[in-house]
Design an enzyme around this catalytic site. Structure first.
Site, PDB file in Angstrom:
ATOM      1  N   ARG A  67      64.674  50.615   9.802  1.00 51.53           N
ATOM      2  CA  ARG A  67      64.761  50.794  11.243  1.00 51.53           C
ATOM      3  C   ARG A  67      65.046  52.251  11.567  1.00 51.53           C
ATOM      4  NH1 ARG A  67      68.276  48.023  14.677  1.00 51.53           N
ATOM      5  NH2 ARG A  67      67.471  46.137  13.799  1.00 51.53           N
ATOM      6  N   LYS A  86      71.216  46.963  20.894  1.00 48.09           N
ATOM      7  CA  LYS A  86      71.240  46.491  22.277  1.00 48.09           C
ATOM      8  C   LYS A  86      72.640  46.053  22.680  1.00 48.09           C
ATOM      9  CE  LYS A  86      67.609  43.956  21.475  1.00 48.09           C
ATOM     10  NZ  LYS A  86      66.627  42.870  21.596  1.00 48.09           N
ATOM     11  N   GLU A 124      63.571  40.164  21.406  1.00 44.17           N
ATOM     12  CA  GLU A 124      64.423  39.159  21.999  1.00 44.17           C
ATOM     13  C   GLU A 124      64.808  39.697  23.378  1.00 44.17           C
ATOM     14  OE1 GLU A 124      67.885  38.307  19.630  1.00 44.17           O
ATOM     15  OE2 GLU A 124      68.664  36.917  21.131  1.00 44.17           O
TER      16      GLU A 124
HETATM   17  P1  ATP Z   1      68.985  45.635  18.278  1.00 46.14           P
HETATM   18  O1  ATP Z   1      69.716  45.697  16.979  1.00 46.14           O
HETATM   19  O2  ATP Z   1      68.817  46.938  18.936  1.00 46.14           O
HETATM   20  O3  ATP Z   1      69.529  44.594  19.188  1.00 46.14           O
HETATM   21  P2  ATP Z   1      67.004  43.808  17.452  1.00 46.14           P
HETATM   22  O4  ATP Z   1      66.342  43.910  16.151  1.00 46.14           O
HETATM   23  O5  ATP Z   1      68.020  42.746  17.606  1.00 46.14           O
HETATM   24  O6  ATP Z   1      67.521  45.224  17.874  1.00 46.14           O
HETATM   25  P3  ATP Z   1      64.762  42.653  18.709  1.00 46.14           P
HETATM   26  O7  ATP Z   1      64.485  42.439  20.146  1.00 46.14           O
HETATM   27  O8  ATP Z   1      64.998  41.465  17.860  1.00 46.14           O
HETATM   28  O9  ATP Z   1      65.989  43.636  18.614  1.00 46.14           O
HETATM   29  O10 ATP Z   1      63.634  43.569  18.069  1.00 46.14           O
HETATM   30  C1  ATP Z   1      62.267  43.419  18.267  1.00 46.14           C
HETATM   31  C2  ATP Z   1      61.554  44.127  17.166  1.00 46.14           C
HETATM   32  O11 ATP Z   1      61.894  45.499  17.159  1.00 46.14           O
HETATM   33  C3  ATP Z   1      61.941  43.553  15.828  1.00 46.14           C
HETATM   34  O12 ATP Z   1      60.772  43.389  15.056  1.00 46.14           O
HETATM   35  C4  ATP Z   1      62.861  44.589  15.245  1.00 46.14           C
HETATM   36  O13 ATP Z   1      62.783  44.605  13.863  1.00 46.14           O
HETATM   37  C5  ATP Z   1      62.329  45.883  15.877  1.00 46.14           C
HETATM   38  N1  ATP Z   1      63.391  46.882  15.971  1.00 46.14           N
HETATM   39  C6  ATP Z   1      64.583  46.754  16.575  1.00 46.14           C
HETATM   40  N2  ATP Z   1      65.331  47.854  16.414  1.00 46.14           N
HETATM   41  C7  ATP Z   1      64.594  48.720  15.693  1.00 46.14           C
HETATM   42  C8  ATP Z   1      64.812  50.042  15.185  1.00 46.14           C
HETATM   43  N3  ATP Z   1      65.951  50.717  15.402  1.00 46.14           N
HETATM   44  N4  ATP Z   1      63.816  50.625  14.475  1.00 46.14           N
HETATM   45  C9  ATP Z   1      62.661  49.961  14.268  1.00 46.14           C
HETATM   46  N5  ATP Z   1      62.397  48.736  14.706  1.00 46.14           N
HETATM   47  C10 ATP Z   1      63.339  48.098  15.407  1.00 46.14           C
HETATM   48 MG    MG Z   2      67.287  40.754  16.987  1.00 48.15          MG
END
Ligand code: ATP
Ligand code: MG
Length: 571
Positions: free
Chosen positions: A268, A278, A41
C-alpha cells in the site's frame, strides 16, 4: 477504459503484477480475459492511497485488449457506511479520469447469494452455528504460538445448523447471540483459518437494503465471493490480505463457483507527513482538526482537488511510485514535484502580493496608467499575454525590501535598483517608517522610463526581479498557505504510547487576509488554477471564494533559493 487518448500516458508501466497478468494471458488463462475491480468500502472518502489502487486496476484493464474494471462497493458492514461516502467515491473516481461504464456493483446486491453460499457450506458440513460469546471466541482462537481450541458447538448437526441459521436470518435471536463459522482448522498456523466467523446477527439499517437483513456476512466471506460472482480474473489487493488468501481460496474451493480469481498483493502507499487510514482521517474530521474531508490539507482526493491538484498530476504520481511487494514510505516531496511539473506547463502566471508594502514612484506622472504586456506562461507561448496596469502607487512584497540588506540580497534596499516584472527598473530613494513602531510603511522610488517592459536599453543589469500590483487596480484577496498536516514524517508509526494526533502541525494553515492580486483575476472561477509569480501555484477555493471575496489556496510553493541561502548562512 474511456480515458481520452490525449490524457493517456505514452509509456506503459511495467511491474510484477502486469508481468503476472501478461503470463496468464500467454497461458490463455481465463479465456484471455482481464477483469479487475476497485472495491472500496463506503466508510470514508477516498485518499491518495486509493488513487494508487484505482490507477492500477483501471489502468491494467485499459492496457489489455477487452479488459474491464468494475467499481464495486464492498458495503457489507451497515454500521459504518453512508450514502454520502458512496456518492463522493463515485465522483472522485470519475474526477481522477476513470469510467466504470455500466459496471457499478454493490456487494449488498449479493446478500441473498452470500446467504445461499453459507447454506451450501453448512450442508457440506463446512460451517456451523456457534453460540459462544465474542469474548470466548477470541479466547478460543489461540495465538500465533498456541493453537486454538475447538468450540463446543462445532459438533452441531447439519440439520441443527440449517435450522439455527435460518432462524438467525428470521430475526429470532439477539445481536451477538449466535454466529456462523467456517469449520476449518483450529490448529492452523494461519489464524484466519481457525474457524473464522462468516455471519453475525446485527440489527442495523443498511443504506441500500434497509431493514431487510438482520444478519450480515463478514468481509472475508463476502469479498472473495463478490469477486467470484463478478468474474474477476485478478483480485489485486494490498499486502495485509496476503494471509487471507488461504481462506479465500478455501471458500472458493469448497463452494461450487465458476470463477476463482487469482489474488495478487502489492504494497500500500504510505506517504510522509500524512496519514492514510480512513479511520484516522475520520477522527481528524470528527474532532475538528481539519474543516472536513475536503480540507485542502487532507490526503483525500476531495481535499487534494480543492487544494488545486490536477487528476493528471495524481495519475502521474501513481505511475512514478510504481507497485512493489514490500511496504515503504514515499516522500511527499515527490507528490509536490508531480503537481509542480504539471502546473508549470499549464498554469497562467499572475502577480499577487501576499504581504503588501506601499511603494510610491516619485517621478511617475500622477494620473498616468499604463497597460503593460505580460506573458501568460513562459513555458507555453501559445497561452498568449495579458495587460497589467501600472501606476504611480504600487504594492510590493514586504520581504522584498530590507533596510540593512546583506550583499546577496538581490532585492530592494536603499539606493539599490531592481526590476519590476513586465514593467520598469526602480531605485529606492527613501524609506518612510512608523514613528512609534519603527516599522517600514512606505518606500519612495524613482523609475527609469527607458526600461519599459523591464529591459534597459543601455545593457545595465539588475539581479532582482520583483512582482508587484497597482494599488488602485488590484483586488483584495484571502490567501491560505498550507503546510504538512503533521510535523513527523511517520505520525502513525504505532509506537507505544504515541498518538498520531500529537504530531499534528499547529502551523499547517496560515491565512493571509489582506493580500492584493492583479485585476485579471476578477471573477476567477472556483477551482481555477494559476501561478502567483515567485510564490507558487494557487487555486480559487471552490467552497469559500465568491465574486465579492476571492479566496485562494496554495497548492504547492515554488522552491525558494533565497531561503536556501539564508539557511546555509551564506549572507
Ligand atoms: P483504509 O485503511 O484507508 O481504511 P481500506 O483498505 O480499508 O483503506 P478500502 O475501501 O477497503 O479501504 O479500499 C479499497 C481498495 O483500495 C482496496 O483494494 C485497498 O487495498 C486499496 N487501498 C486502500 N488503501 C490503500 C493504500 N494506502 N495504497 C494502495 N491501495 C490502497
Ligand atoms: Mg478495508
Amino acid at each position: 477504459m474511456s480515458m481520452s487518448n490525449s490524457e493517456k500516458s505514452t509509456s506503459t508501466p511495467s511491474d510484477f503484477i502486469r508481468t503476472i497478468i501478461a503470463e496468464d494471458l500467454k497461458a490463455n488463462k481465463n479465456d484471455g480475459r482481464v477483469h479487475t475491480r476497485f472495491p472500496p468500502e463506503p466508510n470514508g472518502y477516498l485518499h491518495i492511497g486509493h488513487a494508487k489502487s484505482i490507477c492500477l486496476n483501471f489502468g491494467i484493464a485499459a492496457e489489455n485488449k477487452g479488459g474491464i474494471c468494475n467499481l464495486r462497493f464492498d458495503d457489507t458492514n451497515p454500521s459504518k457506511e453512508e450514502v454520502e461516502y458512496v456518492e463522493s467515491i463515485k465522483s472522485d473516481v470519475r474526477w481522477l479520469g476513470f469510467d466504470w461504464g455500466d459496471r457499478l456493483f454493490y456487494a449488498s446486491d449479493y446478500f441473498e447469494q452470500f446467504y445461499q453460499y453459507a447454506v451450501q457450506l453448512i450442508k457440506k458440513g463446512r460451517a456451523y452455528v456457534c453460540s459462544l460469546s465474542a469474548d470466548k471466541i477470541r479466547e478460543y482462537r489461540g495465538t500465533l504460538t498456541e493453537p486454538g481450541k475447538e468450540s463446543p458447538y462445532r459438533i452441531r448437526s447439519i440439520e441443527e445448523n440449517l435450522d439455527l441459521f435460518e432462524r438467525m436470518r428470521a430475526g429470532e435471536f439477539e445481536d451477538g447471540s449466535h454466529v456462523l463459522r467456517a469449520k476449518i482448522d483450529m490448529a492452523s498456523g494461519n489464524l484466519n483459518m481457525r474457524d473464522p466467523v462468516i455471519y453475525r446477527v446485527l440489527r442495523a439499517e443498511h443504506h441500500r437494503t434497509g431493514n431487510k437483513w438482520c444478519i450480515y456476512p463478514m468481509y472475508d466471506f463476502a469479498h472473495c465471493i463478490s469477486d467470484s460472482i463478478e468474474g474477476i480474473t485478478h483480485s489485486i489487493c494490498t499486502l495485509e490480505f496476503e494471509d487471507h488468501r488461504l481462506l479465500y481460496d478455501w471458500f472458493l474451493d469448497e463452494l461450487a463457483v465458476d470463477c476463482h480469481p487469482r489474488q495478487i498483493e502489492f504494497a500500500r502507499l504510505n506517504l510522509s507527513y500524512t496519514v492514510m487510514s480512513k479511520r484516522k482521517l475520520l477522527e481528524l474530521v470528527k474532532e475538528g482538526h481539519v474543516t472536513g474531508w475536503d480540507d485542502p490539507r487532507m490526503p483525500t482526493l476531495s481535499g487534494m482537488r480543492r487544494c488545486g491538484y490536477t487528476p493528471e498530476s495524481i495519475r502521474n504520481f501513481c505511475e512514478r511510485i510504481g507497485v512493489a511487494k514490500s511496504n515503504s514510505m514515499v516522500d511527499i516531496a515527490l507528490l509536490y514535484h508531480c503537481i509542480r511539473e504539471d502546473l508549470n506547463k499549464r498554469a497562467q502566471r499572475v502577480m499577487a502580493v501576499l504581504r503588501p508594502l506601499r511603494v510610491v514612484i516619485d517621478n511617475y506622472p500622477e494620473d498616468q496608467v499604463e497597460e503593460l504586456d505580460a506573458e501568460n506562461n513562459p513555458e507555453d507561448p501559445g497561452m498568449g499575454s495579458r495587460k497589467v496596469p501600472f501606476s504611480r502607487v504600487l504594492y510590493i512584497e514586504q520581504e522584498d525590501f530590507r533596510e540593512d540588506a546583506p550583499k546577496k540580497f538581490f532585492r530592494l534596499a536603499p539606493g539599490r535598483e531592481v526590476r519590476l516584472k513586465h514593467a520598469y527598473y526602480i531605485t529606492c530613494v527613501d524609506v518612510i517608517k512608523d514613528e512609534q513602531t519603527g516599522e517600514v510603511i512606505e518606500l519612495h522610488c524613482t523609475y527609469d522610463p527607458e526600461t519599459r517592459g523591464g529591459w534597459s536599453k543601455d545593457g545595465r543589469r539588475v539581479k532582482g526581479t520583483l512582482h508587484w500590483v497597482s494599488v488602485a487596480h488590484s483586488l483584495e484577496a484571502e490567501v491560505r498557505l498550507y503546510d504538512h498536516l503533521f510535523v513527523k514524517a511517520n505520525p502513525a508509526d504505532g509506537k507505544e504510547g504515541s498518538d498520531f494526533k500529537s504530531y499534528l502541525n499547529p502551523n499547517s494553515l496560515e491565512t493571509l487576509t489582506s493580500c492584493r492580486v492583479e485585476p485579471s483575476l476578477a471573477g476567477a472561477a472556483p477551482g481555477s488554477r494559476c501561478q502567483f509569480l515567485r510564490h507558487g501555484y494557487f487555486c480559487v477555493d471552490s467552497v469559500d471564494s465568491s465574486e465579492e471575496r476571492l479566496v485562494f489556496n496554495r497548492t504547492v510553493s515554488l522552491r525558494d533559493s533565497w531561503a536556501k541561502i539564508e539557511k546555509k548562512g551564506q549572507t
